[in-house]
Design a protein around this motif. Structure first.
Motif, PDB file in Angstrom:
ATOM      1  N   VAL A   1       0.838  -1.203   0.000  1.00  0.00           N
ATOM      2  CA  VAL A   1       0.000   0.000   0.000  1.00  0.00           C
ATOM      3  C   VAL A   1       0.871   1.250   0.000  1.00  0.00           C
ATOM      4  CG1 VAL A   1      -1.736   1.287   1.311  1.00  0.00           C
ATOM      5  CG2 VAL A   1      -1.845  -1.221   1.216  1.00  0.00           C
ATOM      6  N   THR A   2       0.455   2.260  -0.774  1.00  0.00           N
ATOM      7  CA  THR A   2       1.102   3.570  -0.770  1.00  0.00           C
ATOM      8  C   THR A   2       0.045   4.624  -0.456  1.00  0.00           C
ATOM      9  OG1 THR A   2       2.734   2.878  -2.416  1.00  0.00           O
ATOM     10  CG2 THR A   2       2.429   5.247  -2.106  1.00  0.00           C
ATOM     11  N   VAL A   3       0.291   5.442   0.559  1.00  0.00           N
ATOM     12  CA  VAL A   3      -0.655   6.485   0.961  1.00  0.00           C
ATOM     13  C   VAL A   3      -0.550   7.656  -0.006  1.00  0.00           C
ATOM     14  CG1 VAL A   3      -1.336   8.078   2.798  1.00  0.00           C
ATOM     15  CG2 VAL A   3      -0.487   5.791   3.384  1.00  0.00           C
ATOM     16  N   ARG A   4      -1.714   8.173  -0.409  1.00  0.00           N
ATOM     17  CA  ARG A   4      -1.747   9.315  -1.329  1.00  0.00           C
ATOM     18  C   ARG A   4      -2.205  10.608  -0.655  1.00  0.00           C
ATOM     19  NH1 ARG A   4       1.479   7.417  -4.572  1.00  0.00           N
ATOM     20  NH2 ARG A   4       0.865   6.333  -6.478  1.00  0.00           N
ATOM     21  N   GLY A   5      -3.115  10.522   0.320  1.00  0.00           N
ATOM     22  CA  GLY A   5      -3.614  11.757   0.938  1.00  0.00           C
ATOM     23  C   GLY A   5      -4.678  11.450   1.973  1.00  0.00           C
ATOM     24  N   ARG A   6      -5.577  12.425   2.183  1.00  0.00           N
ATOM     25  CA  ARG A   6      -6.630  12.298   3.190  1.00  0.00           C
ATOM     26  C   ARG A   6      -7.981  12.640   2.587  1.00  0.00           C
ATOM     27  NH1 ARG A   6      -6.646   9.799   7.889  1.00  0.00           N
ATOM     28  NH2 ARG A   6      -8.298  11.207   8.522  1.00  0.00           N
ATOM     29  N   LYS A   7      -8.993  11.865   2.961  1.00  0.00           N
ATOM     30  CA  LYS A   7     -10.353  12.229   2.586  1.00  0.00           C
ATOM     31  C   LYS A   7     -10.772  13.511   3.277  1.00  0.00           C
ATOM     32  CE  LYS A   7     -13.744   9.372   2.797  1.00  0.00           C
ATOM     33  NZ  LYS A   7     -14.657   8.334   3.323  1.00  0.00           N
ATOM     34  N   ASP A   8     -10.350  13.675   4.501  1.00  0.00           N
ATOM     35  CA  ASP A   8     -10.852  14.775   5.327  1.00  0.00           C
ATOM     36  C   ASP A   8      -9.851  15.912   5.520  1.00  0.00           C
ATOM     37  OD1 ASP A   8      -9.048  13.469   6.918  1.00  0.00           O
ATOM     38  OD2 ASP A   8     -10.553  12.635   8.263  1.00  0.00           O
ATOM     39  N   ASP A   9      -8.799  15.943   4.673  1.00  0.00           N
ATOM     40  CA  ASP A   9      -7.852  17.068   4.686  1.00  0.00           C
ATOM     41  C   ASP A   9      -7.108  17.241   6.003  1.00  0.00           C
ATOM     42  OD1 ASP A   9      -8.605  18.021   2.013  1.00  0.00           O
ATOM     43  OD2 ASP A   9     -10.473  18.594   2.981  1.00  0.00           O
ATOM     44  N   LEU A  10      -6.901  16.142   6.700  1.00  0.00           N
ATOM     45  CA  LEU A  10      -6.151  16.184   7.957  1.00  0.00           C
ATOM     46  C   LEU A  10      -4.756  16.759   7.743  1.00  0.00           C
ATOM     47  CD1 LEU A  10      -6.159  15.111  10.992  1.00  0.00           C
ATOM     48  CD2 LEU A  10      -4.950  13.131  10.078  1.00  0.00           C
ATOM     49  N   ILE A  11      -4.298  17.568   8.693  1.00  0.00           N
ATOM     50  CA  ILE A  11      -2.937  18.107   8.686  1.00  0.00           C
ATOM     51  C   ILE A  11      -2.152  17.400   9.787  1.00  0.00           C
ATOM     52  CG2 ILE A  11      -1.516  20.179   9.021  1.00  0.00           C
ATOM     53  CD1 ILE A  11      -4.041  21.814   8.187  1.00  0.00           C
ATOM     54  N   ILE A  12      -0.954  16.960   9.490  1.00  0.00           N
ATOM     55  CA  ILE A  12      -0.109  16.311  10.494  1.00  0.00           C
ATOM     56  C   ILE A  12       1.163  17.134  10.643  1.00  0.00           C
ATOM     57  CG2 ILE A  12       1.102  14.215  11.180  1.00  0.00           C
ATOM     58  CD1 ILE A  12      -0.803  12.621   9.439  1.00  0.00           C
ATOM     59  N   THR A  13       1.363  17.726  11.814  1.00  0.00           N
ATOM     60  CA  THR A  13       2.557  18.530  12.064  1.00  0.00           C
ATOM     61  C   THR A  13       3.286  17.986  13.279  1.00  0.00           C
ATOM     62  OG1 THR A  13       3.385  20.763  12.528  1.00  0.00           O
ATOM     63  CG2 THR A  13       1.198  20.244  13.348  1.00  0.00           C
ATOM     64  N   SER A  14       4.532  17.610  13.095  1.00  0.00           N
ATOM     65  CA  SER A  14       5.359  17.016  14.156  1.00  0.00           C
ATOM     66  C   SER A  14       4.648  15.850  14.835  1.00  0.00           C
ATOM     67  CB  SER A  14       5.758  18.079  15.192  1.00  0.00           C
ATOM     68  OG  SER A  14       6.534  19.082  14.592  1.00  0.00           O
ATOM     69  N   GLY A  15       3.952  15.053  14.036  1.00  0.00           N
ATOM     70  CA  GLY A  15       3.264  13.884  14.565  1.00  0.00           C
ATOM     71  C   GLY A  15       1.906  14.163  15.175  1.00  0.00           C
TER      72      GLY A  15
ATOM     73  N   SER B   1     -12.931  31.638   6.957  1.00  0.00           N
ATOM     74  CA  SER B   1     -11.528  31.235   6.786  1.00  0.00           C
ATOM     75  C   SER B   1     -11.452  29.835   6.189  1.00  0.00           C
ATOM     76  CB  SER B   1     -10.803  31.249   8.141  1.00  0.00           C
ATOM     77  OG  SER B   1     -11.412  30.340   9.035  1.00  0.00           O
ATOM     78  N   ILE B   2     -10.316  29.557   5.573  1.00  0.00           N
ATOM     79  CA  ILE B   2      -9.966  28.194   5.137  1.00  0.00           C
ATOM     80  C   ILE B   2      -8.576  27.902   5.670  1.00  0.00           C
ATOM     81  CG2 ILE B   2      -9.178  26.812   3.189  1.00  0.00           C
ATOM     82  CD1 ILE B   2     -11.495  27.575   1.611  1.00  0.00           C
ATOM     83  N   VAL B   3      -8.441  26.769   6.314  1.00  0.00           N
ATOM     84  CA  VAL B   3      -7.150  26.354   6.855  1.00  0.00           C
ATOM     85  C   VAL B   3      -6.632  25.175   6.062  1.00  0.00           C
ATOM     86  CG1 VAL B   3      -6.038  25.285   8.866  1.00  0.00           C
ATOM     87  CG2 VAL B   3      -7.562  27.230   9.175  1.00  0.00           C
ATOM     88  N   THR B   4      -5.378  25.254   5.678  1.00  0.00           N
ATOM     89  CA  THR B   4      -4.721  24.185   4.937  1.00  0.00           C
ATOM     90  C   THR B   4      -3.295  24.048   5.453  1.00  0.00           C
ATOM     91  OG1 THR B   4      -4.218  23.349   2.714  1.00  0.00           O
ATOM     92  CG2 THR B   4      -4.048  25.730   3.034  1.00  0.00           C
ATOM     93  N   SER B   5      -2.407  23.468   4.654  1.00  0.00           N
ATOM     94  CA  SER B   5      -1.043  23.223   5.141  1.00  0.00           C
ATOM     95  C   SER B   5      -0.023  23.442   4.045  1.00  0.00           C
ATOM     96  CB  SER B   5      -0.917  21.791   5.668  1.00  0.00           C
ATOM     97  OG  SER B   5      -1.089  20.863   4.612  1.00  0.00           O
ATOM     98  N   LEU B   6       1.216  23.569   4.489  1.00  0.00           N
ATOM     99  CA  LEU B   6       2.384  23.624   3.605  1.00  0.00           C
ATOM    100  C   LEU B   6       3.376  22.554   4.038  1.00  0.00           C
ATOM    101  CD1 LEU B   6       3.188  27.446   3.334  1.00  0.00           C
ATOM    102  CD2 LEU B   6       2.787  25.916   1.393  1.00  0.00           C
ATOM    103  N   PRO B   7       4.115  21.978   3.095  1.00  0.00           N
ATOM    104  CA  PRO B   7       5.185  21.053   3.496  1.00  0.00           C
ATOM    105  C   PRO B   7       6.249  21.788   4.304  1.00  0.00           C
ATOM    106  CG  PRO B   7       4.717  20.886   1.132  1.00  0.00           C
ATOM    107  CD  PRO B   7       4.006  22.107   1.633  1.00  0.00           C
ATOM    108  N   ASP B   8       6.819  21.085   5.281  1.00  0.00           N
ATOM    109  CA  ASP B   8       7.858  21.671   6.128  1.00  0.00           C
ATOM    110  C   ASP B   8       8.906  20.604   6.414  1.00  0.00           C
ATOM    111  OD1 ASP B   8       8.562  24.056   8.065  1.00  0.00           O
ATOM    112  OD2 ASP B   8       8.761  22.231   9.262  1.00  0.00           O
ATOM    113  N   THR B   9      10.175  20.950   6.239  1.00  0.00           N
ATOM    114  CA  THR B   9      11.235  19.949   6.369  1.00  0.00           C
ATOM    115  C   THR B   9      11.414  19.449   7.790  1.00  0.00           C
ATOM    116  OG1 THR B   9      12.848  21.739   6.592  1.00  0.00           O
ATOM    117  CG2 THR B   9      12.540  20.810   4.390  1.00  0.00           C
ATOM    118  N   VAL B  10      11.056  20.268   8.786  1.00  0.00           N
ATOM    119  CA  VAL B  10      11.224  19.867  10.182  1.00  0.00           C
ATOM    120  C   VAL B  10       9.963  19.226  10.734  1.00  0.00           C
ATOM    121  CG1 VAL B  10      11.672  20.695  12.524  1.00  0.00           C
ATOM    122  CG2 VAL B  10      12.983  21.611  10.606  1.00  0.00           C
TER     123      VAL B  10
END
Length: 551
Positions: free
Chosen positions: A432-446, A467-476
């Motif tokens: 299995v390879t994960v592609r994304g989220r149905k519910d737009d979950l954001i995971i930051t530092s676990g 408002s709309i809340v989303t995410s950006l990739p972050d290396t840390v």
């Protein structure tokens, strides 16, 4: 009808095959073997002394009036008191609720109201937050107990220190008036929901035993191992992936790390001969940077285990070269623990996927429908292209339920499967390879963050229309939170928004947006739903164009 007399088997299995009995075997077998090491304070506990400390807590709770099925809530960083709390309450039949110590006061209050703990044990660093939570909560626990107070925070009025709470308590085994059962709830964990109230995940005794077995089998782990978790133990991955659950059940030793510091982690590998380390991909990235400078001897490491996100092939090769070739990558949920696993012999070639199902589990990818669940047999083709929802069957490690939440239970669990909300693909080997989220979950530092909860908080600002809340990739951190704001009042400033989020009682630090943009409109579907996925793609471009603002 059985072909044999099953009476003794059923009686023994259902009442004696418990995690606590496994721990007590180790107290007898490995009496003077180290069970816990607190490197920061240069302290340690043997299995004998760990058991006595757990007894002191159990007896103190019993003296307070706690009994079977009462709830003890903890908000503790990784510390010795976490270890005592993991064992002590279950000795009197109480349920341990392990909560995130990073929550805001309002979130703690909601958790207290929902779970009705009779005692709360918390780390000293959040004393002010917990005092405020006490005032906000409608349910009033009998005791608030301040523990692990290395920074000497002041004791809130009416609270008691951990040392004073157990001071006159016996270290003998507490007396009980019930017989334990493997289906008794012993642990309750929390996972993010679509509201400010985290979902409470009940785990029974056999879940605990078989979660420990899963780790012991897959690593493998034995009494000679020394573990260090770089992430908090209150997570399922922290508690069960080489944390206190399997470590104490196997008779191994756990090293306490209150806050992740790469230099300390590497130094302790040498000093304590650590064999297994657990952490998020961001932990591994920081370890690599530190190891390139320090060149510590990491030869004792039999496994460096990461969960929370798949590893890229390039990162995996880098970690294997700099840290250890013994890299493991697990995938799962708070509700089901890990359910697929990549071992060192699967890597680096298998990096990017989450691998195949664990021995006792099954992971499938089923079709996605807008208004209904797919049946568990309604799988997408194994072509590594067709995307569907990832579902998990793990009856040995989950109760298939949430505490006092029938709606979420019905939505997430169906016919013995958990519907994760993750989307993915699989191939002919069922990898299995994960592609994304149905519910737009954001995971930051676990940590899991649902955009709708942050949006609800932002929309309370009098100058915010929506408002709309989303995410950006972050290396840390993996991801960081981004908020697009439609102002009600054109005088609204980014500075005001940052201050509002900093002081909001329902926004933990990790949930607060790190970037803001003021916009003239927000995108919606024809049915009025916000287009989170569209904004996620837009955020990357806006960051490059300098349109997203930090404080």
């Amino acid at each position: 009808m059985r072909t044999y007399d099953d009476t003794m088997f059923i009686d023994t299995f259902e009442h004696e095959y418990t995690w606590l009995n496994g721990f007590m075997r180790n107290v007898k077998r490995f009496t003077l073997r180290k069970a816990v090491i607190d490197g920061e304070m240069n302290r340690s506990w043997t299995y004998e002394s760990l058991n006595k400390e757990a007894n002191r807590l159990a007896n103190a709770l019993q003296n307070l009036g706690l009994q079977k099925n009462d709830v003890v809530m903890i908000a503790l960083r990784n510390c010795p008191e976490f270890c005592f709390s993991y064992i002590g309450p279950r000795k009197i039949g109480a349920i341990l609720l392990a909560s995130n110590f990073n929550l805001a006061s309002g979130e703690f209050a909601l958790l207290i109201n929902h779970n009705k703990p009779r005692a709360v044990i918390y780390s000293g660093m959040i004393s002010d937050i917990m005092a405020e939570a006490e005032q906000l909560a409608q349910w009033k626990p009998e005791k608030f107990i301040l523990a692990d107070n290395l920074e000497n925070h002041s004791l809130p009025s009416g609270h008691i220190s951990y040392e004073d709470f157990i001071k006159n308590s016996s270290d003998e085994e507490p007396k009980i008036n019930f017989r334990p059962h493997i289906y008794d709830e012993v642990l309750r964990l929390c996972t993010s929901g679509t509201t400010a109230l985290p979902k409470s995940v009940p785990l029974n005794d056999i879940n605990e035993v078989l979660s420990a077995h899963d780790v012991i089998m897959h690593y493998p782990m034995n009494q000679n191992d020394v573990t260090l978790n770089m992430t908090p133990w209150f997570h399922r991955g922290g508690c069960h992936s080489g944390g206190v659950c399997p470590t104490f059940y196997a008779g191994a030793c756990a090293v306490v790390m209150r806050k992740f510091q790469p230099s300390n982690a590497l130094e302790w590998v040498e000093k304590y001969k650590i064999t297994y380390m657990m952490g998020s991909p961001s932990n591994l990235a920081m370890l690599c940077l530190a190891q390139k400078k320090s060149h510590k001897n990491l030869s004792t490491l039999k496994g460096l285990v990461t969960m929370g996100a798949p590893l890229s092939k390039a990162d995996c090769i880098h970690y294997m070269e700099v840290l250890t070739p013994n890299i493991f990558n697990g995938y799962g949920t708070t509700e089901t623990f890990w359910n697929s696993f990549l071992r060192p012999y699967n890597l680096p070639d298998g990096a990017g996927s989450v691998g195949t199902s664990c021995t006792d589990d099954e992971v499938r990818v089923v079709h996605l429908y807008e208004n209904k669940k797919a049946e568990p047999e309604d799988c997408v083709p194994c072509d590594n292209v067709s995307e569907g929802e990832i579902i998990i069957r793990a009856p040995e490690k989950t109760t298939y339920s949430y505490t006092n939440d029938e709606k979420q239970t019905r939505e997430k669990f169906y016919k013995g499967w958990m519907y994760t909300g993750d989307t993915g693909v699989w191939n002919e080997e069922l990898i299995v390879t994960v592609r994304g989220r149905k519910d737009d979950l954001i995971i930051t530092s676990g940590e899991n963050i649902y955009p709708t909860q942050v949006e609800e908080a932002l929309n309370e600002h009098p100058k915010v229309k929506d408002s709309i809340v989303t995410s950006l990739p972050d290396t840390v951190r993996g991801q960081v939170v981004v908020a697009y704001i439609l102002p009600e009042d054109k005088s609204l400033t980014i500075r005001e928004l940052f201050e509002f989020c900093t002081n909001h009682k329902m926004l933990s630090i990790y949930k607060r947006p790190r970037y803001f943009a003021l916009v003239d409109e927000l995108p919606h579907t024809a049915t009025g739903k916000k287009k989170h996925f569209e904004m996620k793609k837009r955020a990357v471009k806006d960051l490059e164009a300098g349109l997203l603002k930090k404080d």
